[in-house]
Design a protein around this motif. Structure first.
Motif, PDB file in Angstrom:
ATOM      1  N   PRO A  81      -5.158  18.756   6.522  1.00 15.08           N
ATOM      2  CA  PRO A  81      -4.393  19.584   7.473  1.00 15.08           C
ATOM      3  C   PRO A  81      -2.919  19.758   7.112  1.00 15.08           C
ATOM      4  CG  PRO A  81      -4.561  17.332   8.273  1.00 15.08           C
ATOM      5  CD  PRO A  81      -5.204  17.335   6.919  1.00 15.08           C
ATOM      6  N   GLY A  82      -2.544  19.391   5.875  1.00  9.71           N
ATOM      7  CA  GLY A  82      -1.124  19.437   5.500  1.00  9.71           C
ATOM      8  C   GLY A  82      -0.517  18.045   5.650  1.00  9.71           C
ATOM      9  N   PRO A  83       0.619  17.819   4.975  1.00 10.33           N
ATOM     10  CA  PRO A  83       1.150  16.455   4.885  1.00 10.33           C
ATOM     11  C   PRO A  83       1.547  15.820   6.216  1.00 10.33           C
ATOM     12  CG  PRO A  83       2.649  18.037   3.835  1.00 10.33           C
ATOM     13  CD  PRO A  83       1.394  18.779   4.163  1.00 10.33           C
ATOM     14  N   GLU A  84       2.176  16.588   7.113  1.00 11.38           N
ATOM     15  CA  GLU A  84       2.649  15.947   8.363  1.00 11.38           C
ATOM     16  C   GLU A  84       1.474  15.477   9.204  1.00 11.38           C
ATOM     17  OE1 GLU A  84       3.814  19.038   7.612  1.00 11.38           O
ATOM     18  OE2 GLU A  84       5.865  18.555   6.949  1.00 11.38           O
ATOM     19  N   ARG A  85       0.486  16.368   9.367  1.00 11.41           N
ATOM     20  CA  ARG A  85      -0.652  15.990  10.224  1.00 11.41           C
ATOM     21  C   ARG A  85      -1.502  14.912   9.561  1.00 11.41           C
ATOM     22  NH1 ARG A  85      -3.892  20.889  12.103  1.00 11.41           N
ATOM     23  NH2 ARG A  85      -5.018  19.276  13.232  1.00 11.41           N
ATOM     24  N   ALA A  86      -1.615  14.988   8.235  1.00 12.99           N
ATOM     25  CA  ALA A  86      -2.382  13.945   7.536  1.00 12.99           C
ATOM     26  C   ALA A  86      -1.704  12.589   7.733  1.00 12.99           C
ATOM     27  CB  ALA A  86      -2.509  14.271   6.049  1.00 12.99           C
ATOM     28  N   GLU A  87      -0.392  12.574   7.609  1.00  9.45           N
ATOM     29  CA  GLU A  87       0.347  11.308   7.777  1.00  9.45           C
ATOM     30  C   GLU A  87       0.143  10.747   9.192  1.00  9.45           C
ATOM     31  OE1 GLU A  87       4.505  11.422   6.546  1.00  9.45           O
ATOM     32  OE2 GLU A  87       5.011   9.903   8.066  1.00  9.45           O
TER      33      GLU A  87
ATOM     34  N   VAL B  20       0.885  -1.165   0.000  1.00  7.46           N
ATOM     35  CA  VAL B  20       0.000   0.000   0.000  1.00  7.46           C
ATOM     36  C   VAL B  20       0.923   1.215   0.000  1.00  7.46           C
ATOM     37  CG1 VAL B  20      -1.802   1.270   1.223  1.00  7.46           C
ATOM     38  CG2 VAL B  20      -1.762  -1.244   1.328  1.00  7.46           C
ATOM     39  N   ILE B  21       0.764   2.057  -1.018  1.00 11.41           N
ATOM     40  CA  ILE B  21       1.653   3.217  -1.174  1.00 11.41           C
ATOM     41  C   ILE B  21       0.771   4.464  -1.101  1.00 11.41           C
ATOM     42  CG2 ILE B  21       3.270   4.375  -2.741  1.00 11.41           C
ATOM     43  CD1 ILE B  21       3.937   1.575  -3.910  1.00 11.41           C
ATOM     44  N   PHE B  22       0.818   5.150   0.033  1.00 13.61           N
ATOM     45  CA  PHE B  22      -0.157   6.212   0.319  1.00 13.61           C
ATOM     46  C   PHE B  22       0.553   7.568   0.314  1.00 13.61           C
ATOM     47  CE2 PHE B  22      -4.344   6.648   2.876  1.00 13.61           C
ATOM     48  CZ  PHE B  22      -4.600   7.900   2.299  1.00 13.61           C
ATOM     49  N   ASP B  23       0.415   8.295  -0.790  1.00 14.69           N
ATOM     50  CA  ASP B  23       0.972   9.647  -0.884  1.00 14.69           C
ATOM     51  C   ASP B  23      -0.031  10.632  -0.290  1.00 14.69           C
ATOM     52  OD1 ASP B  23       1.896  12.162  -1.564  1.00 14.69           O
ATOM     53  OD2 ASP B  23       2.536  11.577  -3.581  1.00 14.69           O
ATOM     54  N   VAL B  24       0.266  11.132   0.894  1.00 16.15           N
ATOM     55  CA  VAL B  24      -0.709  11.980   1.597  1.00 16.15           C
ATOM     56  C   VAL B  24      -0.949  13.316   0.882  1.00 16.15           C
ATOM     57  CG1 VAL B  24      -0.394  10.990   3.882  1.00 16.15           C
ATOM     58  CG2 VAL B  24       1.120  12.841   3.147  1.00 16.15           C
ATOM     59  N   THR B  25      -0.009  13.744   0.051  1.00 16.67           N
ATOM     60  CA  THR B  25      -0.210  15.042  -0.621  1.00 16.67           C
ATOM     61  C   THR B  25      -1.346  14.961  -1.643  1.00 16.67           C
ATOM     62  OG1 THR B  25       1.497  14.609  -2.270  1.00 16.67           O
ATOM     63  CG2 THR B  25       2.192  15.763  -0.265  1.00 16.67           C
ATOM     64  N   ALA B  26      -1.676  13.760  -2.097  1.00 12.76           N
ATOM     65  CA  ALA B  26      -2.809  13.622  -3.039  1.00 12.76           C
ATOM     66  C   ALA B  26      -4.115  14.060  -2.374  1.00 12.76           C
ATOM     67  CB  ALA B  26      -2.916  12.185  -3.534  1.00 12.76           C
ATOM     68  N   LEU B  27      -4.159  14.029  -1.055  1.00 11.93           N
ATOM     69  CA  LEU B  27      -5.405  14.376  -0.349  1.00 11.93           C
ATOM     70  C   LEU B  27      -5.698  15.877  -0.401  1.00 11.93           C
ATOM     71  CD1 LEU B  27      -5.042  12.103   2.815  1.00 11.93           C
ATOM     72  CD2 LEU B  27      -6.126  11.578   0.624  1.00 11.93           C
ATOM     73  N   SER B  28      -4.714  16.655  -0.837  1.00 11.70           N
ATOM     74  CA  SER B  28      -4.914  18.124  -0.856  1.00 11.70           C
ATOM     75  C   SER B  28      -6.022  18.523  -1.839  1.00 11.70           C
ATOM     76  CB  SER B  28      -3.605  18.839  -1.186  1.00 11.70           C
ATOM     77  OG  SER B  28      -3.194  18.442  -2.477  1.00 11.70           O
TER      78      SER B  28
END
Ligand SMILES: NC(=O)c1ccc[n+]([C@@H]2O[C@H](COP(=O)([O-])OP(=O)(O)OC[C@H]3O[C@@H](n4cnc5c(N)ncnc54)[C@H](O)[C@@H]3O)[C@@H](O)[C@H]2O)c1
Ligand SMILES: O=C(O)C(=O)C[C@@H](O)[C@H](O)[C@H](O)COP(=O)(O)O
Ligand SMILES: [Zn+2]
Length: 377
Positions: A213-219, A167-175
């Motif tokens: 909430p931005g990449p760090e908090r999303a992660e 599972v490869i989850f790029d959190v920046t895609a959630l923006s």
């Protein structure tokens, strides 16, 4: 920074990698997982996800790593989780020369993950696949190997347990997620807190997360919620018993989603299901009024519906009979007993369900705070 959770699956362990920029790392990550660059890849996505260029980035990364990649795009929306699309994808894979050694890449939300995973589970009796989630909700759907298509009668009725190889989850895609989809994903995050992380639940009460909430908090958020899922999947991968707790909110939720014609999205339906199912638990004197109110408040604080919609009750009940947990002579539900404590019960009666549905109406008389208030629909 990235977070890695390892899932000890019976078939083979796999990693859930969560972090920024991973879409562009897919090719090297496949090589690192031992996928031979001579095997062909087949990417599945939906037309909305494609619009944001996420599938292109995955394909570029894979091509740069030496892979040949073919792709197919299905229309966005749960109606695409169908046999018709599965058949179309099998045929496109055959035309693209995908063999048993091939690897499918599911790039999108839970719909693409479930459909792509189902195709991977069945094409030539099963090929490997990778989940590349692009919605918050897919922190849930990408882990655990449940894959399925819907029947016109009910959701997820045909499927398999087929774990991904990664599972490869790029959190920046959630923006780019619309607010409605972010909040829908929060329903499953709250569910994971309710089941197994009371501190996560309390943190969401104190500070609701209603948009990216931005990449760090999303992660960090995804890692906490996903950790609950991983723990339970590892305990009972094929849902003999314990894994059914992950279905809390879903017995009613799936029926609401289906009867609404998917106008109510999965996360929203789960929020409504959590409300009704918490009313059942409260009606039994198990869940305190305080914990029930906490659940309703935290869902509402995330923009989620907490009252039942105007739907034909007979149709809701008819769909509830198709629930896969349902026995011949009993309703099976996962019910919350407290924040951090969800149990499975085999003996929910029709009258309890009907009363809980009534108590969940916008104009309900909740019986003065005493269990058992409210009338049947
Ligand atoms: N297998 C499991 O364990 C499991 C768990 C939970 C849910 N599910 C299934 O998952 C599905 C719901 O998943 P979902 O909520 O991700 O729905 P979805 O995949 O339909 O995505 C929701 C919408 O967001 C769009 N989208 C996706 N990524 C985007 C992005 N980064 N930016 C902008 N738009 C984007 C999609 O095109 C779609 O329109 C349901 O079918 C449900 O049954 C499965
Ligand atoms: O992983 C599980 O187990 C779940 O129940 C997770 C749910 O959030 C998810 O919606 C799942 O697809 C429901 O499965 P089903 O067995 O009720 O079809
Ligand atoms: Zn769900």
């Amino acid at each position: 920074m990235t977070t890695t959770l390892r899932v000890q699956s019976a078939r083979r362990p796999y990693d859930v990698t969560i972090g920024p920029g991973l879409l562009d790392e897919t090719g090297p990550m496949l090589l690192a997982r031992g996928v031979d660059p001579t095997v062909k890849l087949f990417l599945v996505t939906d037309d909305e996800v494609a619009r944001f260029g996420y599938a292109e980035r995955v394909m570029d990364s894979c091509r740069q790593a030496g892979f040949a990649v073919a792709a197919a795009v299905v229309p966005a929306g749960d109606a695409s989780k169908s046999f018709a699309n599965a058949e179309r994808l099998y045929q496109e894979m055959l035309r693209a020369g995908i063999r048993r050694s091939g690897v499918l890449l599911a790039v999108g939300g839970g719909m693409v993950g479930d459909l792509g995973g189902f195709v991977a589970a069945t094409y030539q009796r099963g090929i490997r696949y990778v989940q590349v989630p692009t919605t918050l909700l897919a922190h849930d759907s990408s882990i655990g190997g449940k894959v399925a298509v819907n029947l016109p009668e009910a959701k997820n009725l045909v499927g398999a347990f087929h774990p991904p190889i990664a599972v490869i989850f790029d959190v920046t895609a959630l923006s780019s997620l619309p607010a409605r989809e972010w909040c829908g994903g929060m329903a499953e995050v709250i569910k994971h807190g309710l089941i197994g992380d009371p501190q996560l639940f309390a943190d969401l009460e104190a500070a609701p997360v209603t948009s990216y909430p931005g990449p760090e908090r999303a992660e960090a958020l995804i890692a906490r919620a996903a950790a609950v899922k991983v723990r339970i999947v590892e305990e009972d991968e094929h849902e003999a018993w314990r894994r059914m707790v992950l279905n809390v909110g879903h017995t009613v939720g799936h029926a609401v989603e289906q009867v609404s014609g998917y106008q109510i999205h999965h996360g929203e339906a789960v929020a409504i299901g959590l409300r009704v199912e918490s009313e059942i638990a409260w009606g039994r004197g198990w869940l305190s009024a305080d914990d029930k109110d906490r659940l309703i408040r935290v869902l509402a604080a995330h923009g989620l519906p907490v009252t039942v919609p105007q739907l034909p009750w007979d149709e809701v009940v008819a769909v509830l009979h198709h629930d896969k947990k349902h026995g011949d002579d009993h309703w099976t539900f996962a019910l919350p007993r407290a924040v951090g404590d969800v149990v499975i019960v085999r003996d929910v009666r029709y009258e309890e369900l009907a009363a809980a549905w009534s108590r969940s109406a916008a104009d309900a008389d909740t019986g003065g705070g005493k269990p058992g208030g409210g009338g049947a629909p």
